[in-house]
Design a protein around this motif. Structure first.
Motif, short mmCIF file in Angstrom:
data_model
loop_
_atom_site.label_atom_id
_atom_site.label_comp_id
_atom_site.label_asym_id
_atom_site.label_seq_id
_atom_site.Cartn_x
_atom_site.Cartn_y
_atom_site.Cartn_z
N GLY A 324 0.82 -1.20 0.00
CA GLY A 324 0.00 0.00 0.00
C GLY A 324 0.85 1.25 0.00
N MET A 325 0.18 2.37 -0.02
CA MET A 325 0.86 3.67 -0.06
C MET A 325 0.06 4.67 0.76
SD MET A 325 1.47 3.91 -4.17
CE MET A 325 2.62 5.27 -4.08
N THR A 326 0.70 5.78 1.09
CA THR A 326 -0.01 6.86 1.76
C THR A 326 -1.27 7.21 0.95
OG1 THR A 326 2.13 7.68 2.49
CG2 THR A 326 0.27 9.17 2.73
N GLU A 327 -1.12 7.21 -0.36
CA GLU A 327 -2.22 7.61 -1.25
C GLU A 327 -3.34 6.58 -1.31
OE1 GLU A 327 0.98 7.68 -1.84
OE2 GLU A 327 1.61 9.29 -3.18
N THR A 328 -3.09 5.36 -0.77
CA THR A 328 -4.12 4.31 -0.83
C THR A 328 -4.56 3.88 0.57
OG1 THR A 328 -2.55 2.46 -0.96
CG2 THR A 328 -3.18 3.46 -3.03
N SER A 329 -4.33 4.70 1.54
CA SER A 329 -4.90 4.62 2.90
C SER A 329 -4.38 3.60 3.92
CB SER A 329 -6.41 4.41 2.83
OG SER A 329 -7.03 5.53 2.31
N PRO A 330 -3.59 2.64 3.78
CA PRO A 330 -2.80 2.27 2.62
C PRO A 330 -3.21 0.96 1.93
CG PRO A 330 -1.74 1.43 4.57
CD PRO A 330 -3.06 2.03 5.01
N PRO A 390 -12.47 3.34 -3.32
CA PRO A 390 -13.04 4.35 -2.41
C PRO A 390 -12.06 4.89 -1.38
CG PRO A 390 -13.92 2.17 -1.93
CD PRO A 390 -13.11 2.03 -3.18
N TRP A 391 -10.93 4.21 -1.17
CA TRP A 391 -9.95 4.78 -0.23
C TRP A 391 -8.62 5.11 -0.93
CZ3 TRP A 391 -12.26 -0.07 0.91
CH2 TRP A 391 -11.48 -1.19 0.66
N VAL A 392 -8.73 5.43 -2.23
CA VAL A 392 -7.55 5.88 -2.98
C VAL A 392 -7.71 7.39 -3.22
CG1 VAL A 392 -6.27 5.65 -5.14
CG2 VAL A 392 -7.36 3.64 -4.11
N ALA A 393 -6.61 8.13 -3.04
CA ALA A 393 -6.66 9.59 -3.19
C ALA A 393 -7.08 9.97 -4.60
CB ALA A 393 -5.29 10.19 -2.87
N SER A 394 -7.80 11.10 -4.71
CA SER A 394 -8.18 11.59 -6.03
C SER A 394 -7.30 12.77 -6.44
CB SER A 394 -9.65 12.02 -6.03
OG SER A 394 -9.82 13.09 -5.13
N ASN A 395 -6.52 13.27 -5.49
CA ASN A 395 -5.65 14.43 -5.72
C ASN A 395 -4.75 14.60 -4.51
OD1 ASN A 395 -5.63 16.39 -7.93
ND2 ASN A 395 -7.85 16.30 -7.71
N TYR A 396 -3.62 15.30 -4.68
CA TYR A 396 -2.86 15.73 -3.52
C TYR A 396 -3.48 17.02 -2.99
CZ TYR A 396 0.62 12.23 -4.75
OH TYR A 396 1.24 11.06 -5.03
N ARG A 405 -0.49 12.47 -12.10
CA ARG A 405 -0.53 11.30 -11.21
C ARG A 405 -1.94 10.70 -11.11
NH1 ARG A 405 3.69 10.50 -7.59
NH2 ARG A 405 2.78 8.44 -7.33
N PHE A 406 -2.95 11.52 -11.37
CA PHE A 406 -4.34 11.04 -11.25
C PHE A 406 -4.98 11.24 -12.62
CE2 PHE A 406 -2.80 12.76 -7.28
CZ PHE A 406 -3.09 11.77 -6.36
#
Ligand code: ADP
Length: 541
Positions: A324-330, A390-396, A405-406
């Protein structure tokens, strides 16, 4: 036609209230110095109410960012709920970041208040003069305040002055709840802003049997810091179920952790591979009873197969690999074997378990090649991993670097992967860490995993070093295992050679005392590459 179901908002408030109503006596335990602090979900609920009142008095309004600079403790858990449930944003600050990055993050997020552990005061005192938006510092201690921070307040005094009942607002589920910055391996860190809904759904996925399989009977210890992607959602998930939570505080050595596992009968824990490698090594010379442990989640960097095998075979502990990643909650992928794989030969099962796994339900993924085409699921073709869910970032958060990136509803991870016929992903490398050698790519992750399988090796990392002919070639750094026979270069080459083509082998292997780590315990390849950028690699015959 619309469905006729309630439009029930997924927020953190009902998670907290459920634990209070159904599990008021369940314990939340924190190691504070040599002693243990113990209280219950009822205490958590009541103190969280006091905290919400206190935040209001400090002028914190809906949407304000409130920073936390803290270890894994019960007070941090209070902040995890109190801040978002009253409508503000809980911004966890990474206490291992260099001062300039901390300053950048706090100013960028425009934190209004910062809650700080007593032991971390010196860190904050050093940078306080550069913080442009912070109006109050709240020190989490039972003892009288001693600090040069302006406007410093005592957490315990603030709480003691407030009633325990708070009239929690009904928030829309898309309200921002928490915020975490990536650790900034390239450039300044980037902010990821989680919503109540994303935290709620992600917590559910931690509880899925095929997720991390948390249950209300578990005794959960997050070793992963609460400032690192919300401790992988473990505290929210454990509260959702009313599971016992045990926090190690700042006591994070392998010995501290195994003592806690033994004494508190931990059943599930999670952390990065370097920590588990340290524990595996300690267990070679010291005995502890880890029989309570049914699952040890590992992620954040690739877990070598030898780590997974070592814990299973020598200590009967199941290591579960996740990505996982910070961007994926993770939580993006988790590696559980499919039923059809239970009868495979042991070696093949371990081979699969060392992969990063299949996507969690609700997460979709694909790997895309340089031409923008989805790669085959054949376990060989490489592509950049892209995810959505639903728990993946849509933007920084307020960041131009979101551009590119998106795209088209997908998040481009920057990780290069293969996906096998069964849908299991394997991280080949981060794009920037791959060794680009004469038009071919060499995976540093695979080399590292193989080298760490050598019995005389404690840790190993591989980096790309510039090369006049091949553009880049791999160099391996190896930390020998203490108290074991020191490995020779030749024996390491002999150990890994069967698994690689000759041209993929490192040009050199250097023995070092330690490998630089990032703020969250990963090998810090940026720093290592810088250190060895002029290293004159020998040619390999
Ligand atoms: P940082 O940039 O500080 O490392 P993150 O914690 O968000 O921040 O790191 C995410 C990255 O960590 C992923 O993009 C991936 O490269 C790596 N990673 C996470 N889990 C794994 C894993 N199980 N195996 C290999 N790499 C992983």
């Amino acid at each position: 036609m619309q469905g006729l179901m309630m439009d029930y908002q997924l927020t953190l408030r009902p998670i907290l209230e459920r634990a209070y109503k159904l599990f008021p006596k369940r314990e939340i335990v924190t190691k504070v110095g040599p002693a243990m602090h113990r209280y219950t979900y009822a205490d958590l609920y009541q103190r969280t109410g006091q905290l919400a009142h206190a935040l209001e008095k400090l002028g914190v309004k809906a949407g304000d960012r409130v920073g936390t600079l803290a270890w894994n403790t019960y007070r941090h858990l209070e902040l995890y709920f109190g801040i978002p449930c009253m409508g503000a944003v809980c911004h966890t600050l990474n206490l291992r970041l260099p001062p300039d990055q901390l300053i950048y993050i706090i100013n960028h997020a425009a934190d209004k208040v910062i809650f700080v552990d007593q032991t971390l005061l010196p860190l904050l005192e050093k940078i306080a003069a550069h913080l442009k938006t912070v109006e109050h510092f709240v020190v989490m201690t039972n003892t009288p305040l001693q600090t040069s921070l302006p406007n410093a307040l005592s957490y315990e005094e603030l709480l003691a002055a407030e009633p325990t009942e708070y009239n929690w607002p009904d928030l829309p589920e898309n309200t921002a709840a928490a915020m975490c910055y990536t650790s900034g391996t390239t450039g300044d860190p980037k902010g990821v802003l989680y919503s109540h809904r994303s935290c709620y759904l992600h917590a559910m996925s931690v509880c899925f049997g095929d997720g991390l399989g948390l249950t209300s009977s578990d005794i959960m210890m997050p070793v992963v810091p609460m400032f690192h992607v919300l401790a992988w959602g473990l505290p929210y998930a454990a509260t959702m179920l009313g599971a016992v939570q045990v926090f190690p505080g700042p006591h994070m050595t392998p010995r501290d952790l195994v003592e806690l596992i033994q004494a508190e009968k931990i059943t599930i824990t999670g952390g990065v591979p370097t920590l588990w490698l340290g524990i595996l090594n300690l267990l070679e010379s010291e005995r502890y009873d880890l029989s309570s442990l049914r699952s040890m989640v590992v992620g954040g960097s690739a877990a070598p197969q030898s780590l997974i095998e070592g814990f299973q075979k020598k200590h009967n502990v199941r290591v579960v690999h996740a990505w996982g990643m910070t961007e994926t909650s993770p939580l993006g992928t988790v590696c559980n074997l499919k039923r059809e794989m239970f009868d495979l030969p042991e070696e093949e099962q371990y081979h699969i378990r060392a992969k990063q796994g299949i996507p969690s339900p609700c997460v979709e993924l694909r790997a895309v090649d340089e031409a923008g085409k989805e790669v085959q699921w054949d376990g060989k073709a490489m592509g950049e991993l892209q995810v959505r869910g639903p728990w993946v970032a849509s933007n920084y958060y307020n960041d131009d670097r979101s551009v590119g990136r998106f795209e088209g509803g997908w998040f481009r991870t920057g990780d290069v992967v293969t996906i096998d016929e069964e849908g299991y992903i394997q991280i080949v490398d981060r794009t920037k860490d791959l060794v680009k050698s004469g038009g071919e790519w060499i995976s540093t992750v695979e080399l590292e995993s193989a080298i760490m399988g050598h019995p005389g090796v404690l840790e190993a990392t591989v980096i790309a070093v510039p090369h006049p002919k091949w553009q880049e070639r791999p160099l391996a750094l190896v930390v020998p295992r203490p108290n074991a026979e020191p490995p020779s270069k030749e024996s390491i080459y002999a150990h890994i050679a069967p698994h690689f083509a000759k041209w993929q082998l490192p040009n050199d292997i250097l023995f070092v005392e330690s490998i630089p780590k990032t703020s969250v315990g990963k090998f810090d390849k940026k720093v290592i590459r810088e250190q060895y950028k002029d290293y004159a690699l020998p040619e390999r015959a």
